[in-house]
Design an enzyme around this catalytic site. Structure first.
Site, mmCIF file in Angstrom:
data_model
loop_
_atom_site.group_PDB
_atom_site.id
_atom_site.type_symbol
_atom_site.label_atom_id
_atom_site.label_comp_id
_atom_site.label_asym_id
_atom_site.label_seq_id
_atom_site.Cartn_x
_atom_site.Cartn_y
_atom_site.Cartn_z
ATOM 1 N N ASP A 195 -7.754 14.305 -24.366
ATOM 2 C CA ASP A 195 -7.660 12.896 -23.992
ATOM 3 C C ASP A 195 -6.904 12.204 -25.129
ATOM 4 O O ASP A 195 -7.469 11.909 -26.178
ATOM 5 C CB ASP A 195 -9.089 12.357 -23.848
ATOM 6 C CG ASP A 195 -9.139 10.869 -23.552
ATOM 7 O OD1 ASP A 195 -8.108 10.194 -23.724
ATOM 8 O OD2 ASP A 195 -10.218 10.386 -23.174
ATOM 9 N N ARG A 205 -1.356 -1.604 -18.588
ATOM 10 C CA ARG A 205 -2.719 -1.080 -18.616
ATOM 11 C C ARG A 205 -2.925 -0.077 -17.483
ATOM 12 O O ARG A 205 -2.627 -0.355 -16.323
ATOM 13 C CB ARG A 205 -3.688 -2.253 -18.465
ATOM 14 C CG ARG A 205 -5.147 -1.913 -18.579
ATOM 15 C CD ARG A 205 -5.962 -3.163 -18.797
ATOM 16 N NE ARG A 205 -5.699 -3.711 -20.121
ATOM 17 C CZ ARG A 205 -6.348 -3.348 -21.237
ATOM 18 N NH1 ARG A 205 -7.329 -2.463 -21.173
ATOM 19 N NH2 ARG A 205 -6.038 -3.873 -22.396
ATOM 20 N N TYR A 211 0.840 -1.195 0.000
ATOM 21 C CA TYR A 211 0.000 0.000 0.000
ATOM 22 C C TYR A 211 0.879 1.251 0.000
ATOM 23 O O TYR A 211 1.797 1.356 0.811
ATOM 24 C CB TYR A 211 -0.907 0.040 1.239
ATOM 25 C CG TYR A 211 -2.308 -0.393 0.902
ATOM 26 C CD1 TYR A 211 -3.045 0.303 -0.053
ATOM 27 C CD2 TYR A 211 -2.891 -1.497 1.518
ATOM 28 C CE1 TYR A 211 -4.329 -0.099 -0.383
ATOM 29 C CE2 TYR A 211 -4.174 -1.892 1.186
ATOM 30 C CZ TYR A 211 -4.889 -1.186 0.228
ATOM 31 O OH TYR A 211 -6.151 -1.574 -0.109
ATOM 32 N N LYS A 215 -2.267 1.687 -25.022
ATOM 33 C CA LYS A 215 -2.711 1.613 -26.421
ATOM 34 C C LYS A 215 -1.492 1.801 -27.330
ATOM 35 O O LYS A 215 -0.598 0.961 -27.307
ATOM 36 C CB LYS A 215 -3.817 2.657 -26.661
ATOM 37 C CG LYS A 215 -5.093 2.362 -25.835
ATOM 38 C CD LYS A 215 -6.234 3.282 -26.199
ATOM 39 C CE LYS A 215 -7.517 2.888 -25.491
ATOM 40 N NZ LYS A 215 -7.773 3.654 -24.274
ATOM 41 N N THR A 224 -4.461 6.876 -21.576
ATOM 42 C CA THR A 224 -4.197 5.534 -21.075
ATOM 43 C C THR A 224 -2.731 5.249 -21.393
ATOM 44 O O THR A 224 -2.090 5.991 -22.135
ATOM 45 C CB THR A 224 -5.070 4.474 -21.781
ATOM 46 O OG1 THR A 224 -4.929 4.638 -23.191
ATOM 47 C CG2 THR A 224 -6.530 4.614 -21.381
ATOM 48 N N GLU A 253 -0.569 4.708 -0.410
ATOM 49 C CA GLU A 253 -1.400 5.905 -0.573
ATOM 50 C C GLU A 253 -0.578 7.168 -0.343
ATOM 51 O O GLU A 253 0.243 7.232 0.570
ATOM 52 C CB GLU A 253 -2.572 5.889 0.422
ATOM 53 C CG GLU A 253 -3.771 5.179 -0.169
ATOM 54 C CD GLU A 253 -4.392 4.210 0.794
ATOM 55 O OE1 GLU A 253 -3.619 3.410 1.362
ATOM 56 O OE2 GLU A 253 -5.616 4.267 0.964
#
Ligand code: DSN
Length: 420
Positions: free
Chosen positions: A200, A235, A54, A229, A226, A56
């Site tokens: 985007d 991903r 973790y 692609k 993203t 955060e």
């Protein structure tokens, strides 16, 4: 804790995985414009012990102890992303393109604010204001449209829409638009409305990284993407912005919309950005465009009409309105011969999004396999023949055989050391 091979520990998952690698490697020509194949080094980073932690917060300011190595990796990803895209700030934590867009909107807007964006049927994305999506639900979206004659987003149409709707933010960047984005036109439209400009670049980020598509900076204030692609990485999502939005963007990602970052995915993004900085990635991106153009020529020569009559980027959009086949049937007919594409609405489509009058065909994945113009010409011929003869079993058998031969000549993972 007992460590076992996946094949023994979970044969059901293992079998499905093995079948999927065989599907990718030797059964189908992957032409979904948003998909790609990552190299082994990215699979290694993603399948690593980084998934155990973790983290955060952000490098140097975490809510948990023990993040030293994760800080190193996240900083590498951020620095490399800024270098590639000439950005002042990068947030590499968004889990996906959709969560990147969610955070980007809320970094600079409040619910109810007005956004001017493209319709899904004009190449946009669900997160660009569709009413089944959070974006259409939480913001007041208005649309600008592709010019029906030229099938391009024309400067005067965008400016007219901006002046008419007076938005707080304009979104450009598309999932199914084969032409270059005119960032100067969008900046001018945004300035006329005193609006912010967001792009985007999910689909074209690899081309932008390689200088094969104009950069959204300095015209855009915020850029989302993203990372899996055309840029061919793990991903996930990412937000790039000017320094003055950095704090707002970081807060909008964590704690506003996400919790613990997926550090194994962030490592995969860091490795991807390292690849994208290499000269070979420029060659790859240049070849994507050459291949898409070869495909466009081949389809056109074989009487398949393309939206805007061609492409400047990694994809073509075939318009089947004058054919005796819908997008839905075309997708299926091509899948039957192991060519994988997706049905797609075309601008001003009379069919529903479930049926559609088009198919979207992309070049990034097969370019990764090493295919060039000659192969894309052949693929264009096969696609056209299948579209014209969707029920002909002889044509079906012949194309399947040709697809199979083509795949054999371009191995993907079989000699890469990737093990399952
Ligand atoms: N699903 C992606 C695409 O296929 O374009 C967009 O997120």
């Amino acid at each position: 804790m007992e460590h076992r091979n996946l094949s023994e520990a979970d044969p059901e998952v293992y079998e499905a995985l093995k079948k999927e690698i065989s599907r990718q490697e030797s059964e189908s020509l992957e032409m979904i414009a948003s998909e790609n194949f990552v190299p082994r080094q990215i699979l290694e980073a993603q399948g690593s012990v980084l998934t155990n932690k973790y983290c955060e917060g952000y490098p140097g300011k975490r809510y948990y102890a023990g993040c030293e190595h994760h800080d190193k990796i996240e900083n590498l990803a951020r620095e490399r992303a800024c270098k590639i895209f000439n950005a002042e700030h990068a947030n590499v934590q968004p889990h996906s393109g959709s969560t990147a867009n969610f955070a980007a909107y809320f970094a600079v807007l409040e619910a109810g604010d007005k956004i001017l964006g493209p319709k899904l049927s004009h190449g946009g994305h669900l997160t660009h204001g569709h009413d089944v999506n959070f974006s259409g639900d939480l913001f007041d979206f208005e649309a600008y449209y592709i010019n029906e004659k030229t099938e391009i987003f024309e400067k005067e149409d965008i400016i007219e829409a901006a002046e008419k709707h007076n938005p707080d933010l304009i979104v450009c960047g598309y999932s199914a638009y084969p032409r270059e984005i005119d960032f100067e036109a969008f900046r001018e439209a945004a300035d006329r409305a005193d609006a912010l400009l967001m792009c985007d670049i999910a689909h074209i980020s690899g081309l932008v990284a390689a200088g094969e598509h104009p950069s959204p900076f300095p015209e855009c204030d915020i850029v989302t993407t993203t990372t899996h692609k055309s840029i061919r990485g793990a991903r996930g999502g990412m937000i790039l912005c000017k320094d003055k939005y950095a704090e707002a963007v970081d807060k909008a990602v964590f704690p506003y919309s996400q919790g613990g970052p997926l550090m194994h995915q962030i490592a995969g993004k860091a490795v991807c950005f390292n690849e994208a900085l290499k000269p070979e990635f420029k060659d790859y991106s240049r070849q994507i465009k050459k291949n898409a153009q070869a495909l466009a020529r081949s389809l056109t020569e074989n009487d398949v009409r393309l939206v805007s009559d061609g492409t400047d980027n990694h994809l073509v959009l075939a318009d089947l309105r004058d054919e005796e086949i819908t997008g839905k049937r075309a997708e299926k007919a091509l899948e039957e011969v192991n060519i994988v594409v997706n049905k797609n609405t075309v601008p001003y489509d009379p069919e529903s999004p479930f049926v559609t009058s088009g198919i979207r065909i992309g070049a990034p994945a097969l370019t990764t396999r090493g295919m060039e113009e000659e192969e894309f010409k052949l693929i264009g011929e096969m696609i056209a023949e299948r579209l014209k003869n969707p029920e002909d079993t002889e044509v079906e058998e012949k194309i399947k055989e040709n697809v199979s031969k083509l795949l054999e000549d371009y191995p993907l993972y079989s000699d890469s050391g990737v093990k399952f």
